[in-house]
Design a protein around this motif. Structure first.
Motif, PDB file in Angstrom:
ATOM      1  N   VAL A   3       6.128  -5.106   6.090  1.00 52.09           N
ATOM      2  CA  VAL A   3       4.873  -5.083   6.837  1.00 52.09           C
ATOM      3  C   VAL A   3       4.222  -3.727   6.605  1.00 52.09           C
ATOM      4  O   VAL A   3       4.828  -2.684   6.849  1.00 52.09           O
ATOM      5  N   ASP A   4       3.025  -3.744   6.123  1.00 48.03           N
ATOM      6  CA  ASP A   4       2.286  -2.512   5.894  1.00 48.03           C
ATOM      7  C   ASP A   4       1.680  -2.060   7.223  1.00 48.03           C
ATOM      8  O   ASP A   4       0.685  -2.608   7.689  1.00 48.03           O
ATOM      9  N   ARG A   9      -2.710  -1.149  11.347  1.00 39.97           N
ATOM     10  CA  ARG A   9      -3.494  -0.214  12.169  1.00 39.97           C
ATOM     11  C   ARG A   9      -4.979  -0.292  11.824  1.00 39.97           C
ATOM     12  O   ARG A   9      -5.833  -0.251  12.699  1.00 39.97           O
ATOM     13  N   GLU A  10      -5.264  -0.380  10.535  1.00 43.79           N
ATOM     14  CA  GLU A  10      -6.659  -0.455  10.099  1.00 43.79           C
ATOM     15  C   GLU A  10      -7.314  -1.738  10.591  1.00 43.79           C
ATOM     16  O   GLU A  10      -8.458  -1.714  11.047  1.00 43.79           O
ATOM     17  N   ASN A  14     -10.473  -1.921  13.082  1.00 47.05           N
ATOM     18  CA  ASN A  14     -11.690  -2.659  12.743  1.00 47.05           C
ATOM     19  C   ASN A  14     -12.059  -3.636  13.854  1.00 47.05           C
ATOM     20  O   ASN A  14     -13.233  -3.779  14.190  1.00 47.05           O
ATOM     21  N   ARG A  15     -11.075  -4.319  14.427  1.00 50.24           N
ATOM     22  CA  ARG A  15     -11.337  -5.252  15.532  1.00 50.24           C
ATOM     23  C   ARG A  15     -11.855  -4.496  16.746  1.00 50.24           C
ATOM     24  O   ARG A  15     -12.785  -4.937  17.414  1.00 50.24           O
TER      25      ARG A  15
END
Length: 83
Positions: A3-4, A9-10, A14-15
């Motif tokens: 899992v990256d 987090r990005e 964004n959400r």
């Protein structure tokens, strides 16, 4: 399974940014509909200056959703902040 975490987090950021843009846009639209502004462009210019003090990307996102006058303000922000 890999899992990256940075990608996660990005996506969350964004959400969160989109949610903020939606709330701010909605509130500005309510102000515009409730008050009869002589010059919508001046009003949006003032609003964009305030929002830029907190987050320039959010200010651009909000302005881009507020019609032609807002799109002009978004472009001005991009120019003024070197986007």
């Amino acid at each position: 399974m890999h899992v990256d975490l940075n990608a996660k987090r990005e996506m969350r950021a964004n959400r969160e940014q989109d949610a903020k843009i939606n709330v701010i846009t909605s509130n500005i639209e309510e102000l515009i509909n409730y008050h009869d502004f002589d010059n919508k462009e001046d009003f949006l210019g003032s609003m964009s200056e305030i929002i830029c003090q907190f987050d320039t990307d959010i200010a651009i996102g909000v302005m881009e959703r507020l019609g032609p006058e807002g799109k002009e303000q978004a472009m001005a922000i991009k120019v003024n902040y070197g986007y």
